[in-house]
Design a protein around this motif. Structure first.
Motif, mmCIF file in Angstrom:
data_model
loop_
_atom_site.group_PDB
_atom_site.id
_atom_site.type_symbol
_atom_site.label_atom_id
_atom_site.label_comp_id
_atom_site.label_asym_id
_atom_site.label_seq_id
_atom_site.Cartn_x
_atom_site.Cartn_y
_atom_site.Cartn_z
ATOM 1 N N UNK B 263 0.828 -1.210 0.000
ATOM 2 C CA UNK B 263 0.000 0.000 0.000
ATOM 3 C C UNK B 263 0.862 1.259 0.000
ATOM 4 N N UNK B 264 2.132 1.109 0.366
ATOM 5 C CA UNK B 264 3.041 2.251 0.398
ATOM 6 C C UNK B 264 3.739 2.357 -0.953
ATOM 7 N N UNK B 265 4.266 3.505 -1.237
ATOM 8 C CA UNK B 265 4.974 3.685 -2.501
ATOM 9 C C UNK B 265 4.020 4.027 -3.625
ATOM 10 N N UNK B 266 4.525 3.936 -4.845
ATOM 11 C CA UNK B 266 3.773 4.360 -6.028
ATOM 12 C C UNK B 266 2.781 3.261 -6.440
ATOM 13 N N UNK B 267 1.510 3.550 -6.311
ATOM 14 C CA UNK B 267 0.496 2.569 -6.701
ATOM 15 C C UNK B 267 -0.214 2.988 -7.985
ATOM 16 N N UNK B 292 -6.533 -9.655 4.728
ATOM 17 C CA UNK B 292 -7.634 -8.762 4.368
ATOM 18 C C UNK B 292 -7.265 -7.316 4.697
ATOM 19 N N UNK B 293 -6.712 -7.101 5.889
ATOM 20 C CA UNK B 293 -6.357 -5.741 6.328
ATOM 21 C C UNK B 293 -5.316 -5.128 5.393
ATOM 22 N N UNK B 294 -4.333 -5.927 4.990
ATOM 23 C CA UNK B 294 -3.284 -5.422 4.092
ATOM 24 C C UNK B 294 -3.874 -5.069 2.723
ATOM 25 N N UNK B 295 -4.768 -5.884 2.224
ATOM 26 C CA UNK B 295 -5.386 -5.608 0.919
ATOM 27 C C UNK B 295 -6.325 -4.411 1.017
ATOM 28 N N UNK B 296 -6.975 -4.265 2.147
ATOM 29 C CA UNK B 296 -7.838 -3.097 2.414
ATOM 30 C C UNK B 296 -6.991 -1.814 2.324
ATOM 31 N N UNK B 297 -5.810 -1.850 2.919
ATOM 32 C CA UNK B 297 -4.909 -0.678 2.867
ATOM 33 C C UNK B 297 -4.473 -0.406 1.424
ATOM 34 N N UNK B 298 -4.171 -1.468 0.704
ATOM 35 C CA UNK B 298 -3.806 -1.319 -0.709
ATOM 36 C C UNK B 298 -4.961 -0.657 -1.460
ATOM 37 N N UNK B 299 -6.182 -1.139 -1.228
ATOM 38 C CA UNK B 299 -7.352 -0.581 -1.913
ATOM 39 C C UNK B 299 -7.492 0.911 -1.602
ATOM 40 N N UNK B 300 -7.334 1.269 -0.333
ATOM 41 C CA UNK B 300 -7.449 2.679 0.058
ATOM 42 C C UNK B 300 -6.398 3.523 -0.659
ATOM 43 N N UNK B 301 -5.181 3.008 -0.733
ATOM 44 C CA UNK B 301 -4.099 3.765 -1.381
ATOM 45 C C UNK B 301 -4.392 3.976 -2.863
ATOM 46 N N UNK B 302 -4.875 2.935 -3.540
ATOM 47 C CA UNK B 302 -5.158 3.052 -4.977
ATOM 48 C C UNK B 302 -6.336 4.004 -5.199
ATOM 49 N N UNK B 303 -7.346 3.888 -4.352
ATOM 50 C CA UNK B 303 -8.504 4.781 -4.508
ATOM 51 C C UNK B 303 -8.110 6.243 -4.269
ATOM 52 N N UNK B 310 -12.877 -1.917 -5.514
ATOM 53 C CA UNK B 310 -14.012 -2.264 -4.656
ATOM 54 C C UNK B 310 -13.612 -3.433 -3.763
ATOM 55 N N UNK B 311 -13.811 -3.284 -2.476
ATOM 56 C CA UNK B 311 -13.582 -4.393 -1.551
ATOM 57 C C UNK B 311 -14.950 -4.858 -1.058
ATOM 58 N N UNK B 312 -15.310 -6.070 -1.420
ATOM 59 C CA UNK B 312 -16.653 -6.567 -1.131
ATOM 60 C C UNK B 312 -16.553 -7.903 -0.401
#
Lengths: 348, 348
Positions: B263-267, B292-303, B310-312
């Protein structure tokens, strides 16, 4: 010109004789099935037959997984397609050495394979991966055991991992890699795709009969009326399945079997179903000559015992240049038509 | 009773509210596709992508084959079906750890899998076997080398061969073998069929990125507009494929990815296509919670970077009891309908 009945009769006789002669020598050029129409299936899917549970303490050699646990090994993967208007019998396609069920799919050069063509011909088709290969799990327990130092190196399975140079001669693309037989029908221009079909083969480390044999018996009993279509190294399996007393075997089609049952001794069990042994071209000058001779003797013995074994070469059908991989040769669908014709005439 | 407009309006409002409430919580019970109609295909078949030639002198350890020769390893098997009236995009189905493309076929209890259902929904479907597994040849050269004493035991690949006791928890059938979560939707009565789907997994011995990744890039470029649908261990592959600059990736659907990019760095590269991260039930009490938490952070960073992830969770959709093997759960086709709906709304 006036109509002359005698002259017409003579011309008609000459014409009929010419047509008969042509039919006897010409390869079938039109397929019996429209390969451009949609393929309409009632159902498709996959399941597994056979297998045994195996408890081990050398499963995984990675820290993220437990080395202890229970796996299932020796099961047989079965992928099937049922045409919308299916007829009996079904066909079970059993690949040979160093290959998987991909054998029967698209040819290396992108043409239609036998699996789809047989389904289009109206037969339910069951393509298997032999135990230990493809989507049928290999037994890797000894690999973990040797890697972790708990088993000696000779506990590893003896593999039959075949290089293209060896396969070239075995599959009769030519006398020696990379020379091709003249008129040979395998699509060599796409050979890279074919080499990618080859996988490590542990069949020779799995005992006799191979676990695939009882699984074929279970499958045949489930299908009730099926033709076991083998290729090469799997050639002996349908005979072993029949000899085991399995129900549901309606016929055997063996495409260039590596071995047939012994011609000596009691062959009466093999008189129960019609058998087709099918060979390609270039047999005489290859390692297949003694195998052909042994299977020819087997056929003679079964026929003398009241059975029905047809030994046919594609050259008898007016086709030339066929290899050991005839299901992928350029004229593969004409050979498929011959097989469905034979099944139609012999399985009732 | 006389028609009373005010009373009717009040009743209609109550009724609409009740329907909306029901729609929000009720699982979709009717499938969007007739699963009893014939499956009509324009074409089907298979091919291989990628791979490299490998010359070896430890191929076979059996006397009947030459130990010397050239094999192809690391190729990716692709099996496809094109519906008669296909729409874009195509879907590439990428199985997870210790499994093969059989993941997407018939469920263990004999119901229709996602591969056929997606084809019936009109999408061209491409099911792959990851490099080294299933119909994609494993590299067995080191096995011959160690067995013949020419290589030390630690030259063997580290395998991830997972027992059912370990898999039980990993796949969230329950907290511990053989206890099941209440209301869990995996068809445990057919678990023997599922254990037979499991194969030795050499992915962790194949380097990073896994050879499957460049092959997915080649496949996406060939398909031009495709959705990469991953599962579990393969979850990172579509992101690596996208980051490699591959063309043709129209979207990513990751079913419970083991890992997402950092989630850090250039996404910014991940903002190029819509992404769906889809999760089942029982996440909080399982090993999937930190993933799940790590992917949630990735999703937030990309958004935040202008992307669309979408995380569903299936529980958000009113479904309960879904496992890590949701493509085989009892409500698998309702989840498939959600995925095709998401693809329809997000891929143009």
């Amino acid at each position: 010109m006036r109509f002359n009945p005698k002259r017409w009769a003579r011309a008609a006789t000459r014409c009929a004789a010419a047509l008969l002669a042509c039919a006897a020598i010409a390869p079938a050029v039109a397929h019996q099935v429209d390969t451009n129409a949609p393929l309409t299936l009632k159902d498709e899917g996959s399941f597994f037959v056979g297998g045994r549970d195996l408890a081990s303490d050398t499963l995984s050699t990675l820290p993220q997984a437990d080395p202890n646990g229970t796996v299932t090994v020796e099961q047989m993967y079965v992928q099937y397609q049922i045409p919308a208007h299916a007829k009996a019998p079904s066909l079970v396609l059993i690949h040979g050495c160093c290959l998987t069920g991909a054998t029967w799919e698209t040819t290396p050069d992108g043409r239609m394979g036998w699996a789809q063509y047989f389904a289009r011909s109206g037969y339910p088709v069951y393509v298997i991966d032999q135990a230990g290969r493809g989507r049928s799990a290999a037994n890797a327990v000894s690999i973990g055991g040797v890697r972790s130092g708990r088993l000696p190196p000779d506990a590893l399975p003896a593999g039959f991992f075949v290089g293209r140079e060896f396969a070239w001669t075995l599959f009769r693309f030519g006398p020696k890699y990379p020379q091709a037989y003249p008129g040979m029908q395998f699509p060599l221009e796409a050979q890279q795709q074919f080499w990618k079909q080859m996988v490590p083969d542990w069949a020779y480390s799995m005992g006799t009969p191979n676990p695939t044999v009882p699984s074929l018996g279970q499958l045949a009993a489930r299908l009730k009326k099926t033709v076991l279509v083998s290729h090469s190294q799997s050639g002996i399996y349908p005979f072993q399945t029949l000899a085991s007393g399995a129900s549901g075997v309606a016929a055997i089609v063996a495409v260039e079997p590596t071995a047939c049952p012994a011609a000596t001794g009691d062959v009466s069990v093999y008189t129960r179903v019609p058998v087709l042994l099918l060979y390609g071209d270039f047999i005489a000058q290859s390692a297949w000559a003694p195998r052909y001779a042994a299977c020819r003797s087997f056929a003679d013995a079964v026929n003398q015992a009241g059975g029905h074994v047809d030994v046919v070469s594609t050259t008898d059908l007016g086709m030339h240049g066929n290899t050991h991989m005839m299901m992928q040769d350029r004229n593969n669908l004409e050979i498929a038509d011959f097989i469905t014709g034979w099944v139609g005439r012999n399985v009732h």
